[in-house]
Design a protein around this motif. Structure first.
Motif, PDB file in Angstrom:
ATOM      1  N   PHE A  84       0.293   7.602  -6.683  1.00 23.97           N
ATOM      2  CA  PHE A  84       0.681   6.247  -6.914  1.00 23.97           C
ATOM      3  C   PHE A  84       0.316   5.954  -8.351  1.00 23.97           C
ATOM      4  O   PHE A  84       1.294   5.240  -9.059  1.00 23.97           O
ATOM      5  N   ARG A  85      -0.557   6.506  -9.058  1.00 25.35           N
ATOM      6  CA  ARG A  85      -0.978   6.223 -10.418  1.00 25.35           C
ATOM      7  C   ARG A  85       0.211   6.700 -11.491  1.00 25.35           C
ATOM      8  O   ARG A  85       0.260   5.909 -12.473  1.00 25.35           O
ATOM      9  N   ASN A  86       1.022   7.336 -10.958  1.00 25.19           N
ATOM     10  CA  ASN A  86       2.154   7.908 -11.951  1.00 25.19           C
ATOM     11  C   ASN A  86       3.513   6.860 -11.832  1.00 25.19           C
ATOM     12  O   ASN A  86       4.369   7.053 -12.700  1.00 25.19           O
ATOM     13  N   TYR A  87       3.554   5.842 -10.786  1.00 26.98           N
ATOM     14  CA  TYR A  87       4.763   5.207 -10.519  1.00 26.98           C
ATOM     15  C   TYR A  87       4.715   3.979 -11.060  1.00 26.98           C
ATOM     16  O   TYR A  87       3.745   3.241 -11.113  1.00 26.98           O
ATOM     17  N   GLY A  88       5.808   3.539 -11.592  1.00 27.66           N
ATOM     18  CA  GLY A  88       6.396   2.154 -11.924  1.00 27.66           C
ATOM     19  C   GLY A  88       6.375   1.491 -10.520  1.00 27.66           C
ATOM     20  O   GLY A  88       7.119   2.033  -9.587  1.00 27.66           O
ATOM     21  N   MET A  89       6.161   0.164 -10.566  1.00 25.06           N
ATOM     22  CA  MET A  89       6.352  -0.557  -9.237  1.00 25.06           C
ATOM     23  C   MET A  89       6.846  -1.679  -9.383  1.00 25.06           C
ATOM     24  O   MET A  89       6.759  -2.614 -10.292  1.00 25.06           O
TER      25      MET A  89
ATOM     26  N   ASN B  40      -4.530   2.479  -4.776  1.00 21.17           N
ATOM     27  CA  ASN B  40      -2.878   2.576  -4.568  1.00 21.17           C
ATOM     28  C   ASN B  40      -2.235   1.391  -3.837  1.00 21.17           C
ATOM     29  O   ASN B  40      -1.488   1.569  -3.006  1.00 21.17           O
ATOM     30  N   THR B  41      -2.451   0.443  -4.568  1.00 19.29           N
ATOM     31  CA  THR B  41      -2.008  -0.768  -4.087  1.00 19.29           C
ATOM     32  C   THR B  41      -1.511  -1.836  -4.993  1.00 19.29           C
ATOM     33  O   THR B  41      -1.996  -1.714  -6.162  1.00 19.29           O
TER      34      THR B  41
ATOM     35  N   CYS C 139       8.879  -4.087  -1.926  1.00 12.98           N
ATOM     36  CA  CYS C 139       8.082  -3.315  -2.808  1.00 12.98           C
ATOM     37  C   CYS C 139       8.913  -1.988  -2.867  1.00 12.98           C
ATOM     38  O   CYS C 139       9.242  -1.474  -1.958  1.00 12.98           O
ATOM     39  N   ALA C 140       8.645  -1.399  -4.389  1.00 10.87           N
ATOM     40  CA  ALA C 140       9.547  -0.324  -4.652  1.00 10.87           C
ATOM     41  C   ALA C 140       8.902   0.460  -5.661  1.00 10.87           C
ATOM     42  O   ALA C 140       8.119   0.065  -6.446  1.00 10.87           O
ATOM     43  N   ALA C 141       8.931   1.881  -5.513  1.00 10.95           N
ATOM     44  CA  ALA C 141       8.303   2.823  -6.564  1.00 10.95           C
ATOM     45  C   ALA C 141       9.278   3.565  -7.385  1.00 10.95           C
ATOM     46  O   ALA C 141      10.350   3.900  -6.822  1.00 10.95           O
ATOM     47  N   GLU C 142       9.016   3.574  -8.667  1.00  8.32           N
ATOM     48  CA  GLU C 142       9.969   4.341  -9.541  1.00  8.32           C
ATOM     49  C   GLU C 142       9.290   5.463 -10.322  1.00  8.32           C
ATOM     50  O   GLU C 142       8.057   5.205 -10.841  1.00  8.32           O
ATOM     51  N   VAL C 143       9.514   6.640 -10.249  1.00  9.79           N
ATOM     52  CA  VAL C 143       8.748   7.986 -10.405  1.00  9.79           C
ATOM     53  C   VAL C 143       8.830   8.224 -12.165  1.00  9.79           C
ATOM     54  O   VAL C 143       7.924   8.696 -12.510  1.00  9.79           O
ATOM     55  N   GLY C 144       9.712   7.157 -12.705  1.00  8.70           N
ATOM     56  CA  GLY C 144       9.619   7.370 -14.201  1.00  8.70           C
ATOM     57  C   GLY C 144       8.386   6.766 -14.620  1.00  8.70           C
ATOM     58  O   GLY C 144       8.047   6.889 -15.914  1.00  8.70           O
ATOM     59  N   GLY C 145       7.898   5.759 -14.044  1.00 14.63           N
ATOM     60  CA  GLY C 145       6.681   5.153 -14.348  1.00 14.63           C
ATOM     61  C   GLY C 145       6.751   4.121 -15.161  1.00 14.63           C
ATOM     62  O   GLY C 145       5.719   3.376 -15.531  1.00 14.63           O
ATOM     63  N   LEU C 146       7.772   3.398 -15.585  1.00 15.76           N
ATOM     64  CA  LEU C 146       7.990   2.617 -16.734  1.00 15.76           C
ATOM     65  C   LEU C 146       7.933   1.085 -16.057  1.00 15.76           C
ATOM     66  O   LEU C 146       7.455   0.138 -16.608  1.00 15.76           O
TER      67      LEU C 146
ATOM     68  N   ALA D 230       0.942  -1.220   0.047  1.00 16.85           N
ATOM     69  CA  ALA D 230       0.057  -0.208  -0.166  1.00 16.85           C
ATOM     70  C   ALA D 230       0.891   1.214   0.017  1.00 16.85           C
ATOM     71  O   ALA D 230       1.869   1.437   0.957  1.00 16.85           O
ATOM     72  N   ALA D 231       0.535   2.184  -0.802  1.00 19.82           N
ATOM     73  CA  ALA D 231       1.304   3.321  -0.804  1.00 19.82           C
ATOM     74  C   ALA D 231       0.609   4.524  -0.475  1.00 19.82           C
ATOM     75  O   ALA D 231      -0.745   4.640  -0.716  1.00 19.82           O
TER      76      ALA D 231
END
Length: 124
Positions: A29-34, A77-78, A96-103, A23-24
């Motif tokens: 969240f919708r912009n992040y690659g995960m 957001n999960t 888990c990890a989030a990447e702001v580039g979105g890819l 959970a973020a």
């Protein structure tokens, strides 16, 4: 500041299943690659699976292909990791990890935010 909280880990017998959730909060969240990564004792962290911001693209490590499935719910957001046919060698702490580039990417160095991890133990 983005916060990521993993849940769903535990002890399971070989051949069993678990679903991890992450959970973020605190970001878009919708912009992040995960991604999901794991680290077993005395081993380096390794890539497990990743998903793009839209969910249209996913990537799996060869070691989990056909057994694990990554998915996401942007309204919730999960991000999830469904793990089936678990093996003792899947035992690790899962992050888990989030990447702001979105890819979404297998490259851990591209990720900007990390959770604290959840332990998965698979008994033989």
């Amino acid at each position: 500041q983005v916060q990521l909280v993993e849940s769903g880990g535990g002890l399971v017998q070989a051949g069993g299943s678990l679903r991890l959730s992450c959970a973020a909060s605190g970001g878009t969240f919708r912009n992040y690659g995960m991604g999901w990564f794991r680290q077993a004792q005395r081993k380096e962290r390794e890539f497990v699976a990743a998903i793009s911001w839209s969910g249209d693209s996913t990537y799996d490590a060869n070691s989990v292909k056909g057994r694990f499935t990554i998915s996401r719910s942007n309204p919730k957001n999960t991000v999830y990791l469904q793990m089936n046919s678990l093996k003792p060698e899947d035992t690790a702490v899962y992050y888990c990890a989030a990447e702001v580039g979105g890819l979404g990417t297998p490259d851990a160095s591209k990720y900007d935010y990390w959770g604290q991890g959840t332990q998965v133990t698979v008994s033989s």
